[in-house]
Design a protein around this motif. Structure first.
Motif, PDB file in Angstrom:
ATOM      1  N   LEU A 124       4.974  -0.192  -8.958  1.00 41.16           N
ATOM      2  CA  LEU A 124       4.495  -1.489  -8.476  1.00 41.16           C
ATOM      3  C   LEU A 124       4.546  -2.491  -9.615  1.00 41.16           C
ATOM      4  CD1 LEU A 124       3.168  -3.292  -6.330  1.00 41.16           C
ATOM      5  CD2 LEU A 124       0.948  -2.470  -7.140  1.00 41.16           C
ATOM      6  N   HIS A 125       5.259  -3.586  -9.400  1.00 46.80           N
ATOM      7  CA  HIS A 125       5.372  -4.656 -10.388  1.00 46.80           C
ATOM      8  C   HIS A 125       4.473  -5.815  -9.953  1.00 46.80           C
ATOM      9  CE1 HIS A 125       8.089  -7.996 -12.285  1.00 46.80           C
ATOM     10  NE2 HIS A 125       6.940  -7.850 -12.925  1.00 46.80           N
ATOM     11  N   ALA A 126       3.379  -6.039 -10.685  1.00 46.93           N
ATOM     12  CA  ALA A 126       2.493  -7.179 -10.423  1.00 46.93           C
ATOM     13  C   ALA A 126       3.076  -8.386 -11.135  1.00 46.93           C
ATOM     14  CB  ALA A 126       1.090  -6.880 -10.930  1.00 46.93           C
ATOM     15  N   ALA A 127       3.422  -9.417 -10.371  1.00 44.09           N
ATOM     16  CA  ALA A 127       4.216 -10.500 -10.946  1.00 44.09           C
ATOM     17  C   ALA A 127       3.888 -11.835 -10.314  1.00 44.09           C
ATOM     18  CB  ALA A 127       5.704 -10.189 -10.762  1.00 44.09           C
ATOM     19  N   ARG A 178      -5.194   3.423 -18.766  1.00 42.56           N
ATOM     20  CA  ARG A 178      -4.012   4.113 -19.316  1.00 42.56           C
ATOM     21  C   ARG A 178      -2.897   3.097 -19.510  1.00 42.56           C
ATOM     22  NH1 ARG A 178      -2.910   8.675 -15.047  1.00 42.56           N
ATOM     23  NH2 ARG A 178      -1.293   9.245 -16.580  1.00 42.56           N
ATOM     24  N   ILE A 179      -2.943   2.401 -20.616  1.00 43.17           N
ATOM     25  CA  ILE A 179      -2.086   1.227 -20.827  1.00 43.17           C
ATOM     26  C   ILE A 179      -1.207   1.436 -22.055  1.00 43.17           C
ATOM     27  CG2 ILE A 179      -2.035  -1.266 -21.161  1.00 43.17           C
ATOM     28  CD1 ILE A 179      -5.037  -1.199 -20.203  1.00 43.17           C
ATOM     29  N   GLU A 180       0.058   1.060 -21.915  1.00 43.86           N
ATOM     30  CA  GLU A 180       0.972   1.067 -23.052  1.00 43.86           C
ATOM     31  C   GLU A 180       1.759  -0.235 -23.038  1.00 43.86           C
ATOM     32  OE1 GLU A 180       4.224   3.987 -25.267  1.00 43.86           O
ATOM     33  OE2 GLU A 180       3.299   4.590 -23.356  1.00 43.86           O
ATOM     34  N   ALA A 181       1.945  -0.825 -24.210  1.00 42.01           N
ATOM     35  CA  ALA A 181       2.630  -2.117 -24.312  1.00 42.01           C
ATOM     36  C   ALA A 181       4.069  -1.932 -24.774  1.00 42.01           C
ATOM     37  CB  ALA A 181       1.887  -3.036 -25.281  1.00 42.01           C
ATOM     38  N   ALA A 182       4.965  -2.698 -24.163  1.00 41.42           N
ATOM     39  CA  ALA A 182       6.359  -2.755 -24.606  1.00 41.42           C
ATOM     40  C   ALA A 182       6.500  -3.832 -25.676  1.00 41.42           C
ATOM     41  CB  ALA A 182       7.268  -3.022 -23.402  1.00 41.42           C
ATOM     42  N   GLY A 183       7.735  -4.171 -25.994  1.00 39.62           N
ATOM     43  CA  GLY A 183       7.998  -5.047 -27.132  1.00 39.62           C
ATOM     44  C   GLY A 183       8.027  -6.522 -26.844  1.00 39.62           C
ATOM     45  N   GLN A 193       0.852  -1.187   0.000  1.00 41.63           N
ATOM     46  CA  GLN A 193       0.000   0.000   0.000  1.00 41.63           C
ATOM     47  C   GLN A 193       0.892   1.243   0.000  1.00 41.63           C
ATOM     48  OE1 GLN A 193      -3.360  -0.041  -0.159  1.00 41.63           O
ATOM     49  NE2 GLN A 193      -3.363  -2.271  -0.231  1.00 41.63           N
ATOM     50  N   ARG A 194       0.990   1.875  -1.188  1.00 37.99           N
ATOM     51  CA  ARG A 194       1.776   3.099  -1.310  1.00 37.99           C
ATOM     52  C   ARG A 194       1.133   3.977  -2.374  1.00 37.99           C
ATOM     53  NH1 ARG A 194       8.070   1.796  -1.673  1.00 37.99           N
ATOM     54  NH2 ARG A 194       8.091   4.047  -1.293  1.00 37.99           N
ATOM     55  N   VAL A 195       1.663   5.165  -2.531  1.00 34.68           N
ATOM     56  CA  VAL A 195       1.211   6.041  -3.611  1.00 34.68           C
ATOM     57  C   VAL A 195       2.097   5.739  -4.816  1.00 34.68           C
ATOM     58  CG1 VAL A 195       0.864   8.408  -4.378  1.00 34.68           C
ATOM     59  CG2 VAL A 195       0.464   7.797  -1.984  1.00 34.68           C
ATOM     60  N   TRP A 196       1.551   4.986  -5.757  1.00 36.38           N
ATOM     61  CA  TRP A 196       2.352   4.472  -6.867  1.00 36.38           C
ATOM     62  C   TRP A 196       2.377   5.457  -8.031  1.00 36.38           C
ATOM     63  CZ3 TRP A 196       4.927   0.581  -5.042  1.00 36.38           C
ATOM     64  CH2 TRP A 196       4.343  -0.255  -4.094  1.00 36.38           C
ATOM     65  N   GLN A 197       3.514   5.518  -8.684  1.00 32.37           N
ATOM     66  CA  GLN A 197       3.618   6.314  -9.909  1.00 32.37           C
ATOM     67  C   GLN A 197       2.975   5.586 -11.092  1.00 32.37           C
ATOM     68  OE1 GLN A 197       7.085   8.160 -12.916  1.00 32.37           O
ATOM     69  NE2 GLN A 197       7.681   7.133 -11.030  1.00 32.37           N
ATOM     70  N   ALA A 198       3.182   4.259 -11.145  1.00 30.03           N
ATOM     71  CA  ALA A 198       2.682   3.473 -12.274  1.00 30.03           C
ATOM     72  C   ALA A 198       2.732   1.998 -11.910  1.00 30.03           C
ATOM     73  CB  ALA A 198       3.518   3.729 -13.531  1.00 30.03           C
ATOM     74  N   LEU A 199       2.033   1.205 -12.712  1.00 29.39           N
ATOM     75  CA  LEU A 199       2.039  -0.243 -12.571  1.00 29.39           C
ATOM     76  C   LEU A 199       2.840  -0.859 -13.711  1.00 29.39           C
ATOM     77  CD1 LEU A 199      -1.764  -0.874 -11.890  1.00 29.39           C
ATOM     78  CD2 LEU A 199       0.048  -0.493 -10.211  1.00 29.39           C
ATOM     79  N   LEU A 200       3.629  -1.856 -13.380  1.00 30.12           N
ATOM     80  CA  LEU A 200       4.348  -2.642 -14.380  1.00 30.12           C
ATOM     81  C   LEU A 200       3.811  -4.066 -14.311  1.00 30.12           C
ATOM     82  CD1 LEU A 200       8.001  -1.419 -13.702  1.00 30.12           C
ATOM     83  CD2 LEU A 200       6.291  -0.421 -15.223  1.00 30.12           C
ATOM     84  N   VAL A 201       3.447  -4.614 -15.463  1.00 30.71           N
ATOM     85  CA  VAL A 201       2.846  -5.952 -15.491  1.00 30.71           C
ATOM     86  C   VAL A 201       3.570  -6.777 -16.546  1.00 30.71           C
ATOM     87  CG1 VAL A 201       0.688  -7.237 -15.587  1.00 30.71           C
ATOM     88  CG2 VAL A 201       0.660  -4.845 -14.916  1.00 30.71           C
ATOM     89  N   THR A 202       4.080  -7.937 -16.144  1.00 28.09           N
ATOM     90  CA  THR A 202       4.937  -8.716 -17.029  1.00 28.09           C
ATOM     91  C   THR A 202       4.303 -10.003 -17.543  1.00 28.09           C
ATOM     92  OG1 THR A 202       6.011  -9.478 -14.983  1.00 28.09           O
ATOM     93  CG2 THR A 202       7.170  -7.833 -16.277  1.00 28.09           C
ATOM     94  N   LEU A 228      -4.133   4.650 -12.811  1.00 24.90           N
ATOM     95  CA  LEU A 228      -2.683   4.781 -12.905  1.00 24.90           C
ATOM     96  C   LEU A 228      -2.185   4.404 -14.294  1.00 24.90           C
ATOM     97  CD1 LEU A 228      -1.382   3.202  -9.567  1.00 24.90           C
ATOM     98  CD2 LEU A 228      -1.337   5.620 -10.206  1.00 24.90           C
ATOM     99  N   PRO A 229      -1.059   4.968 -14.726  1.00 21.86           N
ATOM    100  CA  PRO A 229      -0.429   4.479 -15.960  1.00 21.86           C
ATOM    101  C   PRO A 229      -0.012   3.021 -15.784  1.00 21.86           C
ATOM    102  CG  PRO A 229       0.522   6.568 -15.262  1.00 21.86           C
ATOM    103  CD  PRO A 229      -0.322   6.093 -14.126  1.00 21.86           C
TER     104      PRO A 229
END
Length: 237
Positions: free
Chosen positions: A120-123, A93-98, A44-53, A73-74
């Motif tokens: 935050l990395h959801a993994a 607000r989603i953007e995909a990497a390669g 539980q924090r104030v997150w800048q963005a989410l990373l999902v792998t 969140l982005p």
């Protein structure tokens, strides 16, 4: 072609439909199952963005009540399939990497700021590549929430066993190094390693192909980019 699909059931259904539409026969051969860790601690924090792998990371996140407060969140997703899973879960607000950790880290450096707050990395419990190290080196603070685990099967699925034993498989699709290692280990345990010499391994990335070292596949082919579209293109070659 008759193709072994080794992805977990959660990921395999859509892929099977795509393959069938291309005229291929699919042998569902999952070598891992997904277990969601619904009671795991959620930071539980104030997150800048989410990373999902992974798409399973997206599904695991969507199951948590904490996700409702994060949907504006982005989101930086490792690839298109994961981005779609996040969209299906209601994130906006989603953007995909390669398709790999390297391009995801590069996208994070391009879109986010080390001074903008933690990520935050959801993994899952096992990750491919070290996203945290890559971003920490660039000054980011990143915390990983382990929301699911992929549990290895203890035996080769029956359909895959029969296809190999009867020499009725033409190829196998492999999406991760861990999947590749598990499949080969199970084939060896079943006494079917020699049968691999008659089929082609279609690998999502060089890392997946490297995991097949010292195996006797007829041919090992590697997608030009670590994404499903490129992997499927190999089947047309």
């Amino acid at each position: 072609m008759r193709l072994l699909v080794t992805r977990p059931e959660e990921d395999a259904a859509a892929l099977a439909s795509v393959l069938a539409a291309r005229g291929h026969e699919v042998v569902m051969s999952p070598v891992m199952s997904i277990r969601f860790l619904d009671e795991a601690e959620f930071p539980q924090r104030v997150w800048q963005a989410l990373l999902v792998t992974s798409a399973n990371g997206a599904r695991a996140l969507a199951r948590r009540r904490e996700a409702a407060a994060l949907k504006n969140l982005p989101v930086l997703a490792i690839g298109p399939a994961t981005a779609q899973a996040m969209a299906d879960a209601g994130f906006r607000r989603i953007e995909a990497a390669g398709g790999d950790v390297e391009t995801l880290a590069a996208l994070a450096c391009l879109r986010l700021s080390p001074d903008g707050g933690p990520l935050l990395h959801a993994a899952g419990s096992v990750v491919a590549g070290d996203l945290k190290a890559a971003l920490t080196a660039q000054g980011f603070e990143i915390e990983r929430a382990v929301l699911y685990e992929a549990v290895a099967s203890d035996a080769l699925p029956g359909a895959a066993h029969r296809a190999l034993a009867e020499n009725r498989a033409d190829g196998i699709l492999l999406y991760s190094p861990r999947t590749a290692r598990i499949f080969v280990s199970l084939a060896r345990a079943a006494g079917l390693e020699a049968a691999l010499a008659g089929i082609t391994a279609y690998c999502l990335s060089p890392a997946v192909a490297d995991a097949l070292e010292n195996t006797a596949f007829l041919t090992v082919k590697i997608a030009e980019q670590p994404e499903q579209a490129a992997l499927l293109a190999l089947l047309d070659g």
